[in-house]
Design a protein around this motif. Structure first.
Motif, short mmCIF file in Angstrom:
data_model
loop_
_atom_site.label_atom_id
_atom_site.label_comp_id
_atom_site.label_asym_id
_atom_site.label_seq_id
_atom_site.Cartn_x
_atom_site.Cartn_y
_atom_site.Cartn_z
N HIS A 173 12.70 24.24 -6.56
CA HIS A 173 12.07 24.57 -7.93
C HIS A 173 11.46 25.99 -8.00
N ARG A 174 11.37 26.43 -9.10
CA ARG A 174 11.08 27.92 -9.48
C ARG A 174 10.00 27.63 -10.59
N CYS A 175 8.82 28.44 -10.40
CA CYS A 175 7.97 28.65 -11.25
C CYS A 175 8.24 29.66 -12.32
N PRO B 96 1.81 27.03 -13.36
CA PRO B 96 3.07 27.29 -14.38
C PRO B 96 3.09 26.36 -15.50
N ARG B 97 3.25 27.08 -16.70
CA ARG B 97 3.57 26.41 -18.05
C ARG B 97 5.22 25.86 -17.95
N ILE B 98 6.07 26.70 -17.15
CA ILE B 98 7.46 26.49 -17.35
C ILE B 98 7.86 26.24 -16.04
N MET B 99 8.51 25.44 -15.64
CA MET B 99 9.42 25.20 -14.30
C MET B 99 10.66 24.80 -14.34
N GLU B 100 11.52 25.34 -13.45
CA GLU B 100 13.00 25.22 -13.15
C GLU B 100 13.19 24.19 -11.98
N VAL B 101 13.66 23.15 -12.47
CA VAL B 101 13.99 22.37 -10.89
C VAL B 101 15.75 22.15 -10.90
N THR B 102 16.07 22.66 -9.66
CA THR B 102 17.48 22.32 -9.54
C THR B 102 17.76 21.16 -8.48
N PHE B 103 18.59 20.39 -8.82
CA PHE B 103 18.75 19.04 -8.00
C PHE B 103 20.23 18.51 -8.19
N SER B 104 20.47 17.60 -7.08
CA SER B 104 21.73 17.07 -6.81
C SER B 104 21.53 15.81 -5.94
N PRO B 105 22.44 14.78 -6.06
CA PRO B 105 23.56 14.77 -7.08
C PRO B 105 22.88 14.15 -8.49
N PRO B 106 23.70 14.18 -9.36
CA PRO B 106 23.25 13.61 -10.62
C PRO B 106 23.40 12.12 -10.56
#
Length: 484
Positions: A201-203, A211-221
């Motif tokens: 994740h990145r803030c 953080p008001r907005i966060m980006e979460v990259t994940f796998s598997p779908p």
């Protein structure tokens, strides 16, 4: 003084073989966590190797290689073994692994939740004859209707308890942990070897502590047979998470096309500007109520757009043809629209407005925002009376839902741009086809029908500039783009 063995044994250990996997659910799902099953190589062992060790011996360390270098025992003062490797999932991916998804989480900083007030603190605790209770209302954006008189007679289901007022009006660590647990629950129908959730994740904004907005990259779908990608964000578990934590989630495939868009198209009325232009024109001749009623039904998808447009335009007969010049001072550009367009232009995107409104104002708005293209409807005017005839120009097609979709495809193909590198933003039912066609279609504070059908929705953004975060940019990068 050295600790006795008995005292040490009482302390928790997170070394390999310990019964405790990690200190939190979040740590369990970080892709940087080592997955070794055999003897581990500590980072101390790598640093303290003799000089004779060849340089490629270090680079060959992997999740499975541990024979060449033995583990160095921890020093007597350490209670926890910290295990590291020089490769991880993000750098050395399994070729057979499923694709990754990116979730952008927006906290609703505009309306943070608050705990229910104590009855004694309620303004209605000591009623007076002048006091009146507020009329019952349904939150904007609720589906399928926001009209309480149209609601079914059975009582509504209980709303989940809001949690952001307890753990902080931002995306807290517990909020993130809950999100990962929610994603993990969606993997139940995956194959056994596709059930381990890996994430980073990145803030993005405003800072790393709140953080008001966060980006979460994940796998598997999730298994697409059980839950296709286009339905993941509409799953009841995701919806419940959003309600509990007062946020919204937008999901995208993790690909280069997500980060590098080349074309973005916008609706105009109630998107780039805050008014419905045809309603403003109708106010000149006192038929605003009639036109507004038709407009509302058309934008909600209850009426055919082309037929409703002709009916509304017919009511404008006799309006002075210079009405568009008179309207310009009254038009309010949506907050953040200027900054959004400036940032996208500096990233090299082509921008267009595809409007079911009228060409004179679309051309003016394109000049104001620096757009490359403007497409809208054309009205006929009587040159003798200098008034509108109440008819559309037959030499130009009506910019309805189907034509907006065709324009998007045409603009992209004309520039050699794959649809995966396109983005569309709109709010009305006539925007749904272009939102579904674009690589990323976002319903911006849209009508209920549009929010239910569009690939993504955003109601909680502070301004339209928040759409840039969907490209993976951080707040500091956005400020750099906007700097003069």
């Amino acid at each position: 003084m050295a600790s006795s063995p008995a005292s040490k044994s009482k302390r928790p250990s997170f070394a390999k073989g310990s019964l405790v996997r990690s200190s939190s659910y979040l740590d369990d799902h970080l892709e940087y966590r080592s997955h070794q099953t055999g003897p581990a190589t500590s980072i101390d062992g790598i640093i303290e190797q003799p000089a004779a060790l060849s340089s490629n011996a270090v680079s060959n360390l992997s999740l499975t290689s541990s024979k060449s270098i033995g583990a160095i025992a921890p020093s007597p003062t350490r209670d926890i073994e910290s295990v590291h490797t020089l490769s991880h999932t993000n750098c050395v991916q399994d070729k057979a692994a499923a694709g990754r998804l990116v979730a952008t989480i927006y906290y609703n900083a505009n309306q943070p939740s608050h705990p229910h007030p104590h009855p004694d603190q309620s303004p209605y605790s000591r009623p007076t004859p002048a006091d009146t209770l507020p009329a019952p209302a349904i939150a904007e954006g609720s589906a399928p209707t926001s009209n309480i008189s149209d609601y079914p007679l059975e009582p509504q289901g209980p709303e989940p308890e809001p949690l952001d007022h307890i753990y902080g009006p931002y995306i807290s660590q517990l909020c993130l942990t809950h999100f990962l647990a929610t994603l993990d629950s969606l993997l139940i129908h995956n194959a056994p070897d596709q059930r381990r959730l890996l994430s980073t994740h990145r803030c993005l904004a405003p800072d790393t502590s709140k953080p008001r907005i966060m980006e979460v990259t994940f796998s598997p779908p999730p298994n697409p047979t059980y839950l296709p990608f286009n339905l993941v964000s509409k799953h009841e578990s995701i919806y419940k998470f959003e309600r509990e934590w007062n946020c919204e989630v937008i999901l995208q495939p993790s690909s280069i096309f997500r980060r590098y868009k080349r074309l973005c198209v916008f609706d105009m009325d109630s998107t780039l500007i805050q008014q419905e232009v045809i309603d403003e024109i109708a106010a000149f001749i006192g038929v605003q109520d009639q036109v507004s009623a038709i407009t509302a039904r058309a934008m909600n998808g209850e009426l055919d757009f082309s037929a409703s447009l002709k009916a509304r335009v017919a009511l404008l007969k006799g309006v002075p043809s210079d009405v568009f010049e008179r309207l310009r001072p009254k038009i309010t550009i949506t907050p953040g629209a200027r900054e959004l367009c400036k940032a996208l232009k500096r990233l090299g995107l082509q921008l267009a407005v595809l409007s079911g409104g009228f060409q004179p104002l679309a051309d003016w708005l394109a000049g104001e925002l620096g757009l490359d293209y403007a497409f809208a409807n054309h009205l006929l005017a009587d040159p003798e009376t200098q008034t509108l005839t109440g008819e559309l120009d037959p030499d130009h097609p009506i910019v309805n839902a189907e034509y907006k979709q065709k324009l998007l495809i045409s603009l992209a193909s004309g520039k050699g741009i794959p649809l995966a590198q396109t983005m569309a933003v709109g709010d009305g039912a006539n925007d749904i086809p272009m939102l579904m066609t674009a690589g990323l279609g976002v319903a911006w504070r849209a009508k209920n029908k549009v929010q239910m059908e569009a690939p993504a929705r955003l109601n909680v953004g502070k301004s339209m500039l928040d759409l840039v975060y969907l490209l993976g940019l951080t707040e500091s990068e956005i400020k750099e783009l906007l700097a003069d």
